[in-house]
Design a protein around this motif. Structure first.
Motif, PDB file in Angstrom:
ATOM      1  N   ILE A  33      60.697  34.879 -46.328  1.00  0.00           N
ATOM      2  CA  ILE A  33      61.055  35.728 -47.462  1.00  0.00           C
ATOM      3  C   ILE A  33      61.057  34.852 -48.702  1.00  0.00           C
ATOM      4  O   ILE A  33      61.698  33.793 -48.722  1.00  0.00           O
ATOM      5  CB  ILE A  33      62.473  36.326 -47.261  1.00  0.00           C
ATOM      6  N   GLN A  34      60.354  35.297 -49.719  1.00  0.00           N
ATOM      7  CA  GLN A  34      60.348  34.576 -51.000  1.00  0.00           C
ATOM      8  C   GLN A  34      61.304  35.282 -51.954  1.00  0.00           C
ATOM      9  O   GLN A  34      61.119  36.459 -52.278  1.00  0.00           O
ATOM     10  CB  GLN A  34      58.925  34.566 -51.586  1.00  0.00           C
ATOM     11  N   SER A  35      62.335  34.579 -52.404  1.00  0.00           N
ATOM     12  CA  SER A  35      63.260  35.168 -53.384  1.00  0.00           C
ATOM     13  C   SER A  35      62.720  34.975 -54.795  1.00  0.00           C
ATOM     14  O   SER A  35      62.130  33.936 -55.108  1.00  0.00           O
ATOM     15  CB  SER A  35      64.626  34.499 -53.265  1.00  0.00           C
ATOM     16  N   LEU A  36      62.950  35.972 -55.638  1.00  0.00           N
ATOM     17  CA  LEU A  36      62.578  35.820 -57.059  1.00  0.00           C
ATOM     18  C   LEU A  36      63.637  35.035 -57.822  1.00  0.00           C
ATOM     19  O   LEU A  36      63.432  34.693 -58.979  1.00  0.00           O
ATOM     20  CB  LEU A  36      62.443  37.184 -57.738  1.00  0.00           C
ATOM     21  N   TRP A  37      64.793  34.805 -57.177  1.00  0.00           N
ATOM     22  CA  TRP A  37      65.884  34.095 -57.865  1.00  0.00           C
ATOM     23  C   TRP A  37      66.121  32.742 -57.185  1.00  0.00           C
ATOM     24  O   TRP A  37      65.773  32.553 -56.015  1.00  0.00           O
ATOM     25  CB  TRP A  37      67.195  34.882 -57.841  1.00  0.00           C
ATOM     26  N   ALA A  38      66.802  31.840 -57.931  1.00  0.00           N
ATOM     27  CA  ALA A  38      67.169  30.534 -57.365  1.00  0.00           C
ATOM     28  C   ALA A  38      68.475  30.629 -56.571  1.00  0.00           C
ATOM     29  O   ALA A  38      68.713  29.842 -55.668  1.00  0.00           O
ATOM     30  CB  ALA A  38      67.318  29.494 -58.477  1.00  0.00           C
ATOM     31  N   GLY A  39      69.328  31.575 -56.918  1.00  0.00           N
ATOM     32  CA  GLY A  39      70.597  31.765 -56.188  1.00  0.00           C
ATOM     33  C   GLY A  39      70.378  32.745 -55.046  1.00  0.00           C
ATOM     34  O   GLY A  39      69.919  33.862 -55.272  1.00  0.00           O
ATOM     35  N   VAL A  40      70.688  32.327 -53.809  1.00  0.00           N
ATOM     36  CA  VAL A  40      70.325  33.160 -52.654  1.00  0.00           C
ATOM     37  C   VAL A  40      71.501  33.438 -51.721  1.00  0.00           C
ATOM     38  O   VAL A  40      71.308  33.828 -50.571  1.00  0.00           O
ATOM     39  CB  VAL A  40      69.163  32.512 -51.846  1.00  0.00           C
ATOM     40  N   GLU A  41      72.737  33.280 -52.216  1.00  0.00           N
ATOM     41  CA  GLU A  41      73.883  33.398 -51.309  1.00  0.00           C
ATOM     42  C   GLU A  41      73.964  34.771 -50.648  1.00  0.00           C
ATOM     43  O   GLU A  41      74.353  34.882 -49.485  1.00  0.00           O
ATOM     44  CB  GLU A  41      75.193  33.009 -52.006  1.00  0.00           C
ATOM     45  N   GLN A  42      73.581  35.838 -51.367  1.00  0.00           N
ATOM     46  CA  GLN A  42      73.659  37.174 -50.746  1.00  0.00           C
ATOM     47  C   GLN A  42      72.579  37.351 -49.680  1.00  0.00           C
ATOM     48  O   GLN A  42      72.811  37.945 -48.637  1.00  0.00           O
ATOM     49  CB  GLN A  42      73.540  38.256 -51.813  1.00  0.00           C
ATOM     50  N   LEU A  43      71.390  36.801 -49.963  1.00  0.00           N
ATOM     51  CA  LEU A  43      70.290  36.917 -48.996  1.00  0.00           C
ATOM     52  C   LEU A  43      70.581  36.140 -47.712  1.00  0.00           C
ATOM     53  O   LEU A  43      70.195  36.566 -46.619  1.00  0.00           O
ATOM     54  CB  LEU A  43      69.009  36.366 -49.603  1.00  0.00           C
ATOM     55  N   ILE A  44      71.265  35.018 -47.851  1.00  0.00           N
ATOM     56  CA  ILE A  44      71.583  34.209 -46.671  1.00  0.00           C
ATOM     57  C   ILE A  44      72.343  35.057 -45.660  1.00  0.00           C
ATOM     58  O   ILE A  44      72.075  35.014 -44.455  1.00  0.00           O
ATOM     59  CB  ILE A  44      72.371  32.940 -47.067  1.00  0.00           C
ATOM     60  N   ALA A  45      73.260  35.873 -46.157  1.00  0.00           N
ATOM     61  CA  ALA A  45      74.051  36.726 -45.257  1.00  0.00           C
ATOM     62  C   ALA A  45      73.143  37.679 -44.471  1.00  0.00           C
ATOM     63  O   ALA A  45      73.429  38.016 -43.318  1.00  0.00           O
ATOM     64  CB  ALA A  45      75.074  37.513 -46.064  1.00  0.00           C
TER      65      ALA A  45
END
Ligand code: NAP
Length: 313
Positions: free
Chosen positions: A67-79
């Motif tokens: 998964i490529q995130s558009l943001w640098a902060g990924v704490e929600q995606l990690i969950a």
């Protein structure tokens, strides 16, 4: 060839702009929205590009490789991915790092040159010259020396600030003091005039900056938070601002965003409130980074550097 899904929680005009920009950079790929992909076809999708995705949309694609995130902060995606084999790639865009470095410099200068004080003096029609501290005299420390932290550290160093950083692993950066561990953090904080937070939000950094650590700063120190609100214990910060131990805080991020209109932080004279703008993702440069990642994966089957979900960043 496999399709790519673009899952975004943004409003539809922004979503369309992003999709067009990424598609323009990846002319040999088909990038679809979740609603354009049927159940059978969903099994063929190996890459998702995401921005605040609805977890239900993400769950429809069982065979995602990364998964490529558009943001640098990924704490929600990690969950969302913590128990799954899928890899999570945060945005690592030199333009984003440059933008953050500019913000760090801008708000360091804002504090260094007493701008909150002069704004207040103007309101009071007060003519008073405050002390002017040179950059070489000012000790600026950054928590976090990752993609954004390093760019900020190097920018400050070029202007002669006394620069230090704190990270999990040691950094060898020319003229920049690197600190590690709890003891290192205490040592650094004791020698800090302006503290800048660029740590990701993880279980280890949640409320890291509470009463104890913030009290370690010298009296009159200033604080900038540009990463995530919950790295700071806001109640402890408000108390230390009240007593004057911390002189001023520039807050771009909050535990609950947007900041509620009733929140007393808005009218606290010792806080500058920013609406999460220190480093917005640039659509054009981010699309190029993402296209490069995907092209390289298609050609070499190598997933870009991905998040360590156990560490939380
Ligand atoms: P990054 O490359 O992952 O770097 C994170 C840094 O924090 C690394 O230096 C890491 O140490 C350090 N770190 C993490 N946990 C630590 C711990 N427990 N103790 C000590 N050091 C720790 O992240 P980045 O790309 O620089 O981004 C930083 C954050 O900025 C993002 O997570 C996001 O929350 C925020 N952000 C905000 C905005 C905005 O507009 N406000 C925009 C973009 C990003 P090591 O180097 O040793 O691994």
């Amino acid at each position: 060839m496999n399709n790519i899904v673009f899952i975004s929680g943004s409003e539809s005009a922004t979503k369309s702009l992003w999709l067009a920009e990424i598609q323009k950079q990846l002319i040999n790929e088909t990038i679809l929205l979740p609603e354009q992909i049927g159940e059978a076809q969903a099994k063929q999708v190996d890459i998702a590009i995401v921005a605040n995705p609805d977890p239900k949309d993400l769950a429809r694609f069982p065979n995602l490789v990364w998964i490529q995130s558009l943001w640098a902060g990924v704490e929600q995606l990690i969950a969302e991915v913590v128990d799954k084999p899928v890899k999570l790639v945060k945005l690592d865009d030199p333009q984003l790092a440059k933008t953050m470095a500019e913000s760090v410099l801008a708000w360091t200068l804002y504090l260094q040159r007493n701008m909150p004080g002069y704004a207040q003096q103007q309101v009071n029609k007060q003519w008073r010259q405050l002390p002017c501290i040179t950059s070489a005299e000012l000790r600026v420390s950054i928590l976090g020396a990752g993609a954004l932290g390093i760019a900020a550290l190097e920018t400050l160093k070029k202007l002669d600030y006394q620069v230090s950083c704190w990270s999990r692993t040691p950094k060898q950066l020319n003229g920049i003091q690197s600190y590690l561990g709890t003891a290192g953090l205490h040592t650094m904080l004791k020698k800090t005039d302006i503290l800048i937070n660029l740590l990701p939000l993880t279980p280890e950094t949640y409320h890291l900056l509470g009463k104890e650590l913030l009290s370690t700063l010298p009296k009159g120190a200033k604080l900038i938070n540009f990463s995530r609100g919950a790295v700071i214990d806001t109640k402890a910060l408000l108390n230390l601002l009240e007593t004057g131990h911390i002189n001023h805080a520039v807050l771009d991020v909050f535990e609950h965003e947007p900041l509620a209109p009733t929140d007393a932080i808005w009218s606290n004279p010792n806080i500058t409130v920013l609406p999460h703008i220190s480093a917005p993702t640039n659509m054009c440069s981010a699309a190029k980074v993402i296209a490069k990642n995907i092209t390289s994966y298609r050609e070499n089957n190598v997933i870009p550097i991905y998040v360590d979900v156990k560490q939380g960043y």
